[in-house]
Design a protein around this motif. Structure first.
Motif, PDB file in Angstrom:
ATOM      1  N   GLN A 182       0.832  -1.199   0.000  1.00  0.00           N
ATOM      2  CA  GLN A 182       0.000   0.000   0.000  1.00  0.00           C
ATOM      3  C   GLN A 182       0.868   1.252   0.000  1.00  0.00           C
ATOM      4  O   GLN A 182       1.847   1.348   0.747  1.00  0.00           O
ATOM      5  CB  GLN A 182      -0.897   0.012   1.237  1.00  0.00           C
ATOM      6  N   ILE A 226      -1.035   7.428  -0.748  1.00  0.00           N
ATOM      7  CA  ILE A 226      -1.179   8.565  -1.655  1.00  0.00           C
ATOM      8  C   ILE A 226      -2.069   9.639  -1.044  1.00  0.00           C
ATOM      9  O   ILE A 226      -1.718  10.829  -1.027  1.00  0.00           O
ATOM     10  CB  ILE A 226      -1.747   8.098  -3.008  1.00  0.00           C
ATOM     11  N   LYS A 227      -3.240   9.240  -0.568  1.00  0.00           N
ATOM     12  CA  LYS A 227      -4.187  10.209  -0.001  1.00  0.00           C
ATOM     13  C   LYS A 227      -3.577  10.934   1.195  1.00  0.00           C
ATOM     14  O   LYS A 227      -3.707  12.162   1.322  1.00  0.00           O
ATOM     15  CB  LYS A 227      -5.475   9.486   0.412  1.00  0.00           C
ATOM     16  N   ARG A 228      -2.917  10.182   2.073  1.00  0.00           N
ATOM     17  CA  ARG A 228      -2.318  10.791   3.253  1.00  0.00           C
ATOM     18  C   ARG A 228      -1.242  11.803   2.862  1.00  0.00           C
ATOM     19  O   ARG A 228      -1.116  12.865   3.472  1.00  0.00           O
ATOM     20  CB  ARG A 228      -1.733   9.694   4.140  1.00  0.00           C
ATOM     21  N   ILE A 244      -1.081  13.526   0.008  1.00  0.00           N
ATOM     22  CA  ILE A 244      -1.728  14.703  -0.574  1.00  0.00           C
ATOM     23  C   ILE A 244      -2.299  15.590   0.514  1.00  0.00           C
ATOM     24  O   ILE A 244      -2.194  16.828   0.458  1.00  0.00           O
ATOM     25  CB  ILE A 244      -2.844  14.275  -1.559  1.00  0.00           C
ATOM     26  N   GLU A 245      -2.885  14.990   1.536  1.00  0.00           N
ATOM     27  CA  GLU A 245      -3.528  15.757   2.602  1.00  0.00           C
ATOM     28  C   GLU A 245      -2.524  16.448   3.516  1.00  0.00           C
ATOM     29  O   GLU A 245      -2.915  17.327   4.293  1.00  0.00           O
ATOM     30  CB  GLU A 245      -4.452  14.849   3.410  1.00  0.00           C
ATOM     31  N   MET A 287      -6.090  18.412  -1.488  1.00  0.00           N
ATOM     32  CA  MET A 287      -7.034  17.801  -2.420  1.00  0.00           C
ATOM     33  C   MET A 287      -7.489  18.772  -3.506  1.00  0.00           C
ATOM     34  O   MET A 287      -7.998  18.363  -4.546  1.00  0.00           O
ATOM     35  CB  MET A 287      -8.253  17.254  -1.668  1.00  0.00           C
ATOM     36  N   VAL A 297     -15.139  13.874  -2.758  1.00  0.00           N
ATOM     37  CA  VAL A 297     -14.688  13.128  -3.937  1.00  0.00           C
ATOM     38  C   VAL A 297     -14.614  14.030  -5.159  1.00  0.00           C
ATOM     39  O   VAL A 297     -13.735  13.877  -6.015  1.00  0.00           O
ATOM     40  CB  VAL A 297     -15.633  11.934  -4.204  1.00  0.00           C
ATOM     41  N   PRO A 342     -11.017  16.979  -6.091  1.00  0.00           N
ATOM     42  CA  PRO A 342      -9.827  16.817  -6.934  1.00  0.00           C
ATOM     43  C   PRO A 342     -10.134  16.787  -8.423  1.00  0.00           C
ATOM     44  O   PRO A 342      -9.298  17.186  -9.233  1.00  0.00           O
ATOM     45  CB  PRO A 342      -9.229  15.480  -6.461  1.00  0.00           C
TER      46      PRO A 342
END
Length: 328
Positions: free
Chosen positions: A2, A5-7, A9-10, A16, A203, A206
């Motif tokens: 894993q 990616i999201k973490r 970016i945040e 986002m 959602v 982005p």
């Protein structure tokens, strides 16, 4: 395996919104023929900002509850009124100075009434609610229910009209707020629809950010850098002080007022929508998008720091923990 990616970016302030916006701008600057080369659905991702935003505002509207408590109406209405009032005042002042067009040359090149109004009008709701969850009360979080009415281009269009600039025909004004109203009606008629549509709000961000970025020329970003920084600081100072005083005037500590002195990520979409509704603003829209996006980043960094300081300085003192009486 894993990859977070999201973490990642945040971790970027306003990530986002900002990261997809930057990605779209990079592709548009160095590979401008990409949408035409791939066409079909891939090409549509580069040009579908308005369609995605229309869906976004329906979902945003669904999250607004008509049954706000008196406290929420008082707190949220006060912060909402002050924020919009400042934007209208600045719109009138700068409308007389700049008109609809951006500044053409010099250190203020690219600055426009559109950029100023769009940056001042809309509060970063996620940031506000997170800060109130930490430094305020649960009902302070609920005050954003009223402040969500700032979302979208409607109030910016009204402000520009009040400022004496090029106005918009009433069908355009109604059309700019209709998706939000439809969402509000759906969400209040059916709680399941509210839950269903509200989950789509983060959602969408982005995707419309990427589409907006694909219309930006990074060759001009350096020119807007200092202006963007200045605009972000101006949002915090020019709106933060009156919001702090207004919050104190209605019995608050001032913390909620400072927490509301930010620019929402979706405010960067407003210049493009305004220009689509009235082409006279088209020359200002591209620069305004960059400036407002910069203001989002700056206010996202500054507002939490100032809110924490305000909470320490003016917030209620923590209640001492009661200790059991010593046995005699």
């Amino acid at each position: 395996m894993q990859i977070p990616i999201k973490r990642a970016i945040e971790r970027v302030p306003g990530g986002m919104m900002v990261v997809p916006l930057a990605l779209g701008a990079l592709i548009a600057t160095f590979f401008p023929d990409t949408p035409k080369f791939f066409g079909s659905f891939t090409g549509a991702l580069f040009s579908g900002a308005l369609t995605i935003l229309a869906v976004f505002y329906v979902c945003m509207g669904a999250s607004i509850d008509f049954k706000a408590t008196p406290y929420i109406l008082k707190k949220g209405g006060t912060l909402f009124g002050v924020k919009i009032g400042i934007a209208v005042l600045l719109g009138v002042v700068f409308g007389q100075i700049l008109g609809e067009a951006p500044v053409e040359a010099g250190i203020f090149a690219g600055l426009s009434t559109l950029a100023i109004v769009a940056a001042m009008n809309d509060t970063n709701g996620g940031l506000y609610m997170a800060l109130m969850g930490q430094y305020g009360e649960p009902r302070d979080v609920g005050a954003y229910t009223v402040m969500t009415l700032e979302s979208g281009p409607f109030l910016t269009m009204v402000t520009l009209g009040v400022a004496g600039l090029s106005a918009f025909p009433w069908p355009t004004l109604v059309g700019s707020i209709l998706p939000l109203l439809v969402g509000m009606i759906l969400g209040n008629l059916d709680r399941d629809m509210r839950d269903f549509l509200s989950r789509a709000i983060p959602v969408m961000i982005p995707f419309f950010a990427f589409a907006l970025g694909s219309g930006l020329d990074l060759g001009k970003v350096w020119q807007a850098g200092l202006l963007g920084l200045g605009l972000g600081v101006a949002v915090v100072v020019v709106t933060g002080i009156p919001l702090f005083l207004a919050d104190r005037a209605i019995g608050g500590s001032g913390v909620a007022g400072v927490a509301a002195a930010s620019t929402a990520g979706n405010a960067a979409a407003v210049p493009a929508i305004v220009a689509a509704a009235n082409p006279v603003y088209a020359p200002a829209a591209a620069h305004a998008t960059i400036l407002v996006a910069a203001a989002v980043i700056v206010t996202t960094v500054l507002v939490p720091l100032l809110t924490a300081w305000t909470a320490r300085r003016f917030g209620p003192s923590p209640q001492p923990v009661a200790r059991p009486a010593a046995a005699e």
